[in-house]
Design an enzyme around this catalytic site. Structure first.
Site, PDB file in Angstrom:
ATOM      1  N   GLU A  66     -11.298  21.581 -19.968  1.00 35.78           N
ATOM      2  CA  GLU A  66     -11.400  21.923 -18.542  1.00 35.78           C
ATOM      3  C   GLU A  66     -12.869  22.225 -18.242  1.00 35.78           C
ATOM      4  OE1 GLU A  66      -8.943  24.708 -16.573  1.00 35.78           O
ATOM      5  OE2 GLU A  66      -7.059  23.782 -17.228  1.00 35.78           O
ATOM      6  N   HIS A 101       4.906  30.751  -5.542  1.00 33.92           N
ATOM      7  CA  HIS A 101       3.453  30.734  -5.743  1.00 33.92           C
ATOM      8  C   HIS A 101       2.764  29.623  -4.965  1.00 33.92           C
ATOM      9  CE1 HIS A 101       4.027  34.020  -8.283  1.00 33.92           C
ATOM     10  NE2 HIS A 101       2.846  33.978  -8.860  1.00 33.92           N
ATOM     11  N   ASP A 110      -2.419  26.359 -15.963  1.00 37.14           N
ATOM     12  CA  ASP A 110      -3.282  27.436 -16.476  1.00 37.14           C
ATOM     13  C   ASP A 110      -2.556  28.769 -16.466  1.00 37.14           C
ATOM     14  OD1 ASP A 110      -5.214  25.545 -16.608  1.00 37.14           O
ATOM     15  OD2 ASP A 110      -6.300  26.221 -14.829  1.00 37.14           O
TER      16      ASP A 110
HETATM   17  P1  FAD Z   1       7.390  27.565  -5.248  1.00 40.27           P
HETATM   18  O1  FAD Z   1       6.098  27.923  -4.617  1.00 40.27           O
HETATM   19  O2  FAD Z   1       8.468  28.556  -5.181  1.00 40.27           O
HETATM   20  O3  FAD Z   1       7.902  26.159  -4.691  1.00 40.27           O
HETATM   21  C1  FAD Z   1       7.016  25.074  -4.530  1.00 40.27           C
HETATM   22  C2  FAD Z   1       7.764  23.859  -3.954  1.00 40.27           C
HETATM   23  O4  FAD Z   1       8.704  23.390  -4.904  1.00 40.27           O
HETATM   24  C3  FAD Z   1       8.565  24.185  -2.693  1.00 40.27           C
HETATM   25  O5  FAD Z   1       8.580  23.072  -1.853  1.00 40.27           O
HETATM   26  C4  FAD Z   1       9.945  24.452  -3.238  1.00 40.27           C
HETATM   27  O6  FAD Z   1      10.950  24.212  -2.277  1.00 40.27           O
HETATM   28  C5  FAD Z   1      10.013  23.465  -4.389  1.00 40.27           C
HETATM   29  N1  FAD Z   1      10.869  23.924  -5.480  1.00 40.27           N
HETATM   30  C6  FAD Z   1      10.846  25.112  -6.120  1.00 40.27           C
HETATM   31  N2  FAD Z   1      11.773  25.132  -7.089  1.00 40.27           N
HETATM   32  C7  FAD Z   1      12.385  23.937  -7.053  1.00 40.27           C
HETATM   33  C8  FAD Z   1      13.439  23.334  -7.795  1.00 40.27           C
HETATM   34  N3  FAD Z   1      14.059  23.982  -8.775  1.00 40.27           N
HETATM   35  N4  FAD Z   1      13.815  22.071  -7.489  1.00 40.27           N
HETATM   36  C9  FAD Z   1      13.196  21.387  -6.498  1.00 40.27           C
HETATM   37  N5  FAD Z   1      12.218  21.908  -5.744  1.00 40.27           N
HETATM   38  C10 FAD Z   1      11.818  23.158  -6.033  1.00 40.27           C
HETATM   39  N6  FAD Z   1      -0.665  24.282 -10.507  1.00 40.27           N
HETATM   40  C11 FAD Z   1      -1.080  23.450 -11.478  1.00 40.27           C
HETATM   41  O7  FAD Z   1      -0.725  22.269 -11.489  1.00 40.27           O
HETATM   42  N7  FAD Z   1      -1.897  23.894 -12.478  1.00 40.27           N
HETATM   43  C12 FAD Z   1      -2.292  25.191 -12.557  1.00 40.27           C
HETATM   44  O8  FAD Z   1      -3.012  25.546 -13.471  1.00 40.27           O
HETATM   45  C13 FAD Z   1      -1.856  26.084 -11.559  1.00 40.27           C
HETATM   46  N8  FAD Z   1      -2.174  27.390 -11.603  1.00 40.27           N
HETATM   47  C14 FAD Z   1      -1.748  28.231 -10.632  1.00 40.27           C
HETATM   48  C15 FAD Z   1      -2.084  29.582 -10.711  1.00 40.27           C
HETATM   49  C16 FAD Z   1      -1.646  30.470  -9.753  1.00 40.27           C
HETATM   50  C17 FAD Z   1      -2.024  31.927  -9.863  1.00 40.27           C
HETATM   51  C18 FAD Z   1      -0.891  29.991  -8.663  1.00 40.27           C
HETATM   52  C19 FAD Z   1      -0.456  30.929  -7.585  1.00 40.27           C
HETATM   53  C20 FAD Z   1      -0.544  28.657  -8.556  1.00 40.27           C
HETATM   54  C21 FAD Z   1      -0.969  27.761  -9.557  1.00 40.27           C
HETATM   55  N9  FAD Z   1      -0.631  26.412  -9.521  1.00 40.27           N
HETATM   56  C22 FAD Z   1      -1.043  25.567 -10.516  1.00 40.27           C
HETATM   57  C23 FAD Z   1       0.132  25.857  -8.405  1.00 40.27           C
HETATM   58  C24 FAD Z   1       1.607  25.815  -8.721  1.00 40.27           C
HETATM   59  O9  FAD Z   1       1.894  24.804  -9.650  1.00 40.27           O
HETATM   60  C25 FAD Z   1       2.427  25.500  -7.473  1.00 40.27           C
HETATM   61  O10 FAD Z   1       2.102  26.375  -6.431  1.00 40.27           O
HETATM   62  C26 FAD Z   1       3.915  25.591  -7.773  1.00 40.27           C
HETATM   63  O11 FAD Z   1       4.631  25.079  -6.698  1.00 40.27           O
HETATM   64  C27 FAD Z   1       4.305  27.017  -7.939  1.00 40.27           C
HETATM   65  O12 FAD Z   1       5.536  27.102  -8.591  1.00 40.27           O
HETATM   66  P2  FAD Z   1       6.638  28.068  -8.013  1.00 40.27           P
HETATM   67  O13 FAD Z   1       7.683  28.108  -9.050  1.00 40.27           O
HETATM   68  O14 FAD Z   1       6.093  29.344  -7.554  1.00 40.27           O
HETATM   69  O15 FAD Z   1       7.109  27.142  -6.783  1.00 40.27           O
END
Ligand code: FAD
Length: 521
Positions: free
Chosen positions: A269, A93, A156
């Protein structure tokens, strides 16, 4: 086996990508890595895309590890090669390719989501051990249904993994009280960039622990996190009130977030919306919490400008609480807030329903194609000192027609953030604001194009730089080491030293584009 992998990526250029014949050899690679999980070089589609939808790349292989041992084997294999990199992918994400590895190995951490789930009591506090690849929505459901417990600090939207949000910060309306998710973790299991499996906490391997929290995946891959939990309430009263003036909105929001626990709401918020009736993505229709609630524009003062402000709050309660007790607590707090008279919207929902509120958005966005369209989102932390200037120029002028989605703005408290973690915050003051511009590029006729949002984001950042605003990008995205140095400022040397200690070859999270892969030491 390593020599085999190396052949694929000598110069990281397209000519060195694996041929179909070579891809057919993958069962051999799998055999020599001796993984319990799977490795797939043919169907890597998932690993080359993310939610942002603006970057694509072609990884060498998508690995679904089964255990920390698998993760460590893959990282060690990459260390032995001259140029392989490894990206942990949570739920993908990210917006700007942060979880990708062009020509490298992507590890789909979701395959490990079932590895941990255990409630632990330690020094009088309660925690839950969860997998780095677990989705927060699953953590919520299990904690509440099996133990009537819940983590204290959320995002969120909960379709994100534990490791993904802990690599950034994890911010929502509870962070004013408990700090971000990175400050609600007591221990991690991490596989470093050297392939070592390490347990770390405040006292043991503390540099790795604090480095990994907010560390953008640079120091290790989180396979287990020990997350602080509290008793889960049954219900939430969820309320929105509207303001015409930014000054009134910020005064009330800041008052709420600086009240002692028990004397404020449990969630605070806010968002900016366009002062217009006919804009379903940006205007008045975005405010009511229930379709039956009308938005009465005759209440809006004539002096109101192009945008209005909505303060969103919530109070937890138990089903056994007498309704008058809940009413009294809510009304006492609302009575202190100077919002536009009668511009109040409220619903009572279960706690789980409240935390899963964005799931409904996901379901309808998937149905209308918006979920898969590009999302050029911009997230920032802006200090209280400069938030009025930001409002005057960015919200009121540059974004007076909205971004085709939510424009969040709400205060957070620096004292709730642990400065030992890797997260970068604005330089000054106790209060700073989260600003999140979450534009969707479809399906409304007025929806801006992805190109327009990208250039608008650049203009906003440029305005902040030119005017010397005290701000940091959240979920940062930069292309050069120089920009990253500027981002981290005085924390850069600590960040670079941690990299040297835990991932000296710069194997991990190449999609962040902070460090270049080193072939050998
Ligand atoms: P990914 O996008 O898969 O990875 C993000 C980063 O973390 C990459 O660098 C990856 O290599 C690294 N990573 C992933 N897993 C691990 C692991 N296990 N160990 C070490 N590194 C790792 N953020 C907020 O703070 N608050 C919010 O309310 C919020 N709402 C969101 C709503 C939506 C619809 C979206 C799309 C994003 C939102 N985000 C929010 C942002 C979100 O927190 C970040 O984009 C987060 O990185 C997404 O998590 P993911 O599991 O998809 O990580």
């Amino acid at each position: 086996m390593i020599a085999y992998l190396e052949r694929f990526i000598h110069e990281n250029d397209s000519e060195s990508r694996p041929t179909d014949d070579e891809k057919d050899q993958l069962p051999n690679i799998r055999h020599s890595l001796d993984l319990q999980g799977t490795i797939n070089c043919v169907d890597t589609g998932l690993a080359g895309k993310d939610f942002g939808g603006m970057y694509t790349c072609e990884p060498l292989a998508l690995i679904r590890p089964a255990s920390p041992d698998d993760v460590a084997r893959v990282v060690k294999a990459a260390c032995r090669s001259p140029n392989l990199t490894v990206a942990a992918r949570g739920n993908g994400h990210s917006i700007n390719g942060q979880a990708m590895s062009d020509g490298g190995l992507v590890m789909d951490m979701r395959s490990t989501e079932g590895n941990h789930f255990e409630v632990v009591r330690m020094n009088g506090e309660t925690f839950v051990d969860v997998s780095g690849g677990a989705l927060w929505e699953d953590v919520l459901k299990r904690c509440v249904s099996e133990y009537k417990l819940a983590p204290r600090s959320w995002t969120d939207y909960l379709g994100l993994t534990v490791g993904g949000t802990l690599s950034n910060a994890g911010v929502s309306g509870q962070a004013f009280r408990f700090g971000p998710q990175t400050c609600n973790v007591a221990e991690l299991d991490v596989v470093t960039g050297k392939g070592e499996i390490m347990t770390c906490n405040e006292n043991e391997n503390s540099e790795l622990f604090f480095g990994a929290l907010g560390g953008l995946g640079q120091f290790g891959i989180v396979t287990r996190a020990r997350v602080a939990v509290q008793p889960a309430p049954d219900m939430v009263r969820w309320i929105r009130v509207v303001y015409a003036e930014f000054e009134d909105f910020t005064r009330c929001a800041e008052w709420l977030v600086t009240r002692p626990e028990g004397e404020s709401f449990d969630y605070v918020e806010g968002f900016v919306f366009v002062n217009s009736v006919d804009d379903p993505a940006n205007g008045w229709p975005t405010v009511p919490l229930d379709p039956d609630q009308g938005f009465d524009p005759s209440r809006i003062p004539r002096t109101a400008g192009s945008v209005l402000y909505c303060l969103e709050v919530a109070l937890h309660y138990q089903k056994t609480d007498h309704p008058s007790t809940v009413d009294k607590a809510v009304n006492t707090l609302l009575g202190r807030l100077g919002f536009i008279e009668d511009m109040k919207f409220q619903v009572d929902v279960s706690y789980v329903e409240f935390l899963l509120r964005v799931k409904h958005v996901e379901v309808s966005a998937r149905a209308n194609g918006t979920w898969d369209a590009p999302h050029p989102w911009l997230n920032m932390f802006v200090s209280k000192r400069d938030i009025a200037d930001f409002d005057r120029v960015v919200f009121k002028r540059m974004l007076k027609n909205g971004v085709g989605g939510p424009m969040l703005v709400y205060p957070l408290l620096r004292s709730k953030w642990d400065s030992r973690t890797s997260v970068a915050l604005p330089a000054d003051g106790e209060i700073f604001y989260l600003v999140a511009l979450l534009g969707f590029t479809m399906p409304y006729p007025k929806a801006p194009s992805a190109e327009k949002l990208v250039s608008q984001n650049k203009e906003i950042v440029q305005f902040c730089v030119n005017e010397g605003l005290d701000f940091k990008l959240y979920l940062p995205h930069y292309q050069s080491e120089e920009e990253w140095r500027r981002h981290f400022g005085s924390q850069w040397s600590r960040f670079a030293e941690r990299k040297d200690s835990f991932d000296p070859l710069a194997i991990l999270a190449p999609g962040q584009k902070i460090f270049k892969r080193v072939s050998h030491l």
